[in-house]
Scaffold this motif. Structure first.
Motif, mmCIF file in Angstrom:
data_model
loop_
_atom_site.group_PDB
_atom_site.id
_atom_site.type_symbol
_atom_site.label_atom_id
_atom_site.label_comp_id
_atom_site.label_asym_id
_atom_site.label_seq_id
_atom_site.Cartn_x
_atom_site.Cartn_y
_atom_site.Cartn_z
ATOM 1 N N ALA A 16 0.869 -1.093 0.061
ATOM 2 C CA ALA A 16 0.039 0.016 -0.155
ATOM 3 C C ALA A 16 0.866 1.362 0.154
ATOM 4 O O ALA A 16 0.417 2.133 -0.762
ATOM 5 N N MET A 17 1.843 1.331 0.780
ATOM 6 C CA MET A 17 2.935 2.421 1.043
ATOM 7 C C MET A 17 3.595 2.643 -0.508
ATOM 8 O O MET A 17 3.701 3.730 -1.036
ATOM 9 N N TRP A 18 4.112 1.402 -0.858
ATOM 10 C CA TRP A 18 4.595 1.429 -2.294
ATOM 11 C C TRP A 18 3.932 2.286 -3.436
ATOM 12 O O TRP A 18 4.433 3.175 -4.127
ATOM 13 N N SER A 19 2.664 1.628 -3.607
ATOM 14 C CA SER A 19 1.841 2.206 -4.540
ATOM 15 C C SER A 19 1.637 3.545 -4.411
ATOM 16 O O SER A 19 1.421 4.177 -5.296
ATOM 17 N N ALA A 20 1.380 3.993 -2.843
ATOM 18 C CA ALA A 20 0.810 5.551 -2.594
ATOM 19 C C ALA A 20 1.993 6.356 -3.063
ATOM 20 O O ALA A 20 1.750 7.462 -3.703
ATOM 21 N N CYS A 21 3.289 5.971 -2.979
ATOM 22 C CA CYS A 21 4.395 7.034 -3.177
ATOM 23 C C CYS A 21 4.494 7.000 -4.774
ATOM 24 O O CYS A 21 4.713 7.999 -5.238
ATOM 25 N N VAL A 22 4.535 5.753 -5.327
ATOM 26 C CA VAL A 22 4.594 5.791 -7.142
ATOM 27 C C VAL A 22 3.478 6.629 -7.679
ATOM 28 O O VAL A 22 3.596 7.461 -8.438
ATOM 29 N N LEU A 23 2.379 6.307 -7.256
ATOM 30 C CA LEU A 23 0.959 7.229 -7.714
ATOM 31 C C LEU A 23 1.111 8.610 -7.490
ATOM 32 O O LEU A 23 1.054 9.396 -8.292
ATOM 33 N N THR A 24 1.886 8.922 -6.169
ATOM 34 C CA THR A 24 1.873 10.505 -5.753
ATOM 35 C C THR A 24 2.914 11.110 -6.816
ATOM 36 O O THR A 24 2.851 12.121 -7.366
ATOM 37 N N LEU A 25 3.949 10.200 -6.885
ATOM 38 C CA LEU A 25 5.179 10.900 -7.754
ATOM 39 C C LEU A 25 4.677 11.262 -9.436
ATOM 40 O O LEU A 25 4.813 12.092 -9.816
ATOM 41 N N VAL A 26 3.890 10.098 -9.668
ATOM 42 C CA VAL A 26 3.442 10.159 -10.955
ATOM 43 C C VAL A 26 2.386 11.367 -11.390
ATOM 44 O O VAL A 26 2.468 12.251 -12.255
ATOM 45 N N ILE A 27 1.508 11.416 -10.339
ATOM 46 C CA ILE A 27 0.510 12.434 -10.590
ATOM 47 C C ILE A 27 0.874 13.899 -10.539
ATOM 48 O O ILE A 27 0.576 14.545 -11.053
#
Length: 467
Positions: A270-281
């Motif tokens: 959950a933390m990994w995906s949240a960070c990657v998504l935040t970076l891309v967005i």
């Protein structure tokens, strides 16, 4: 002004006046942060710099925020959020005054570097809220604080032009700084002391230095590559330097007893995906943030609109309002629909808008609408990710988790701004030095493609969770 821990005071529930005080401070900080956006074309002309170099003005603040935020969150957990917050505001105020008196670009950049400490206020505010409110109430309160921070962009967007054109661009920094000093005094009076957590762990200053070096090398590398016409060997050397610094930072963080950013958190799906998504967005949003004012300011006898700072501010105002609304909606949306659904919806909106804008950008209303849609979509998505993740972990990990997400958010915006500046600089006319229309088309299309990556990340992370 020692930060040594003191005995934990009895817990006091945060009341509405204290939350309002945090909100007022966030509003003042958002104002100071946002005055650069509509005035950036003016600053580039006044200082005689290229778009890529102009991007550094905003990114100097973001880079500092990226490296200070994790430290601020950790200090807030250990010594009390209120105590650290007040000290950070002293640094921000010094930076605002320095920028307001800056005679040239280097001094202005130094002032922006000091102002970047303001980003650390967000995790400190989350620490204060999370310690004294329930999880559900914290989601709403986090959304409100973020909304007022973003709402400060409305004020900054409106006042930047009139102040710069009637007084000088120095006043854009001085007046909000005065408001920050006053609002900090209010927070000091109304916000109750929060109990510190005793710890003998040291601050990871090696990690701070290496992350700062990595980000600065990357930003300056983009400026140098696009502006100086370097040979391939020199470009390769810059890439190697950035990679070496980044690798060194990761190595230090993995071995540090008390790392600046606890990379072990990334092992959680959950933390990994949240960070990657935040970076891309935020990378996509940062590109839009830089491209639109530049297109508004481009000469009207070609493809631009020849807008001044005040007019640019008015064009950007609806987007600033949409961003403020989106942050308050994000916390509620995360609780009702889940952060994953909110991210997918925001990604679809952003991708479609940017691809359309690459073809249709001949009327001002098209750019204004694009700003509104992308600001709302990005704001809702990143706030939903932040609020949802912050309230899904133990209270003691709130500072670490929110710091990691906020630093990712800041890095994303900085990358987007600098990449856009590099695209415009690479597409500049050799005679006039102004970027051509194809450079803007490339920028908008790239922003849309970057946003679309979020859909792939959502799909991959969902499969990972099921597995």
């Amino acid at each position: 002004m020692s930060l040594s821990p003191s005995p934990s005071p009895s817990r006091v529930r945060v009341g509405r006046p204290a939350i309002a005080a945090l909100g007022i401070l966030a509003l003042a900080l958002g104002t100071l942060q946002s005055v650069v956006e509509p005035a950036l074309p003016l600053l580039q002309r006044e200082l005689g710099v290229s778009p890529a170099e102009g991007a550094l003005v905003g990114n100097a603040l973001l880079v500092t925020g990226a490296v200070v935020t994790p430290v601020a969150g950790k200090l807030g957990d250990r010594y009390g959020g209120r105590r650290v917050l007040v000290r950070l505001m002293a640094v921000v105020s010094a930076g605002g005054l320095l920028a307001g008196l800056a005679p040239n670009l280097p001094v202005l950049l130094l002032g922006q570097v000091l102002q970047g400490v303001m980003v650390g206020v967000l995790p400190l505010s989350f620490i204060l809220v999370r310690k004294h409110l329930t999880a559900g109430e914290s989601q709403v309160a986090i959304g409100v604080v973020l909304a007022l921070f973003t709402g400060g962009s409305i004020v900054g967007t409106l006042v930047a032009g009139p102040i710069a054109e009637r007084l000088s661009w120095h006043g854009m920094f001085l007046l909000p700084t005065i408001a920050i000093i006053a609002s900090t005094a209010v927070v000091t009076r109304l916000m109750p002391h929060d109990p510190p957590v005793r710890s003998d762990e040291r601050i990871d200053w090696a990690g701070v230095v290496l992350l700062s070096g990595t980000l600065l090398a990357f930003m300056l590398g983009l400026v140098t590559v696009t502006s100086a016409g370097l040979p391939p060997l020199a470009v390769g050397a810059i890439a190697v330097a950035v990679a070496a610094l980044a690798t060194g930072w990761v190595a230090v963080e993995r071995r540090a007893v008390s790392p600046m950013v606890d990379l072990r958190m990334l092992a959680k799906p959950a933390m990994w995906s949240a960070c990657v998504l935040t970076l891309v967005i935020t990378t996509s949003a940062g590109m839009v943030l830089f491209l639109l004012p530049q297109l508004f300011a481009a000469p009207a006898d070609g493809y631009g609109f020849g807008a001044g700072t005040t007019q640019i501010g008015l064009f950007l105002l609806p987007g600033a309002i949409a961003g403020a609304v989106s942050d308050s909606v994000g916390g509620v949306a995360a609780r009702r629909f889940g952060s994953r659904a909110v991210v997918v919806a925001g990604t679809v909106i952003t991708t479609g808008t940017m691809i359309t804008l690459a073809s249709l950008h001949s009327a001002a209303w098209q750019l204004v609408l694009a700003k509104v849609l992308t600001a709302f979509a990005a704001g809702v998505a990143t706030t939903a990710l932040l609020a949802g993740t912050a309230t899904a972990v133990a209270t003691g990990d709130t500072g670490i988790v929110t710091s990691l997400l906020v630093v990712t958010r800041v890095i994303g915006f900085a990358l987007g701004v600098q990449i856009s500046g590099a695209i415009l600089a690479a597409g500049a006319d050799p005679v006039t030095g102004l970027p051509g229309e194809p450079a803007f088309v490339t920028g908008f299309a790239t922003a849309g493609l970057v946003a679309a990556v979020s859909l792939l990340v959502v799909r991959v992370s969902k499969k990972g969770v099921r597995a």
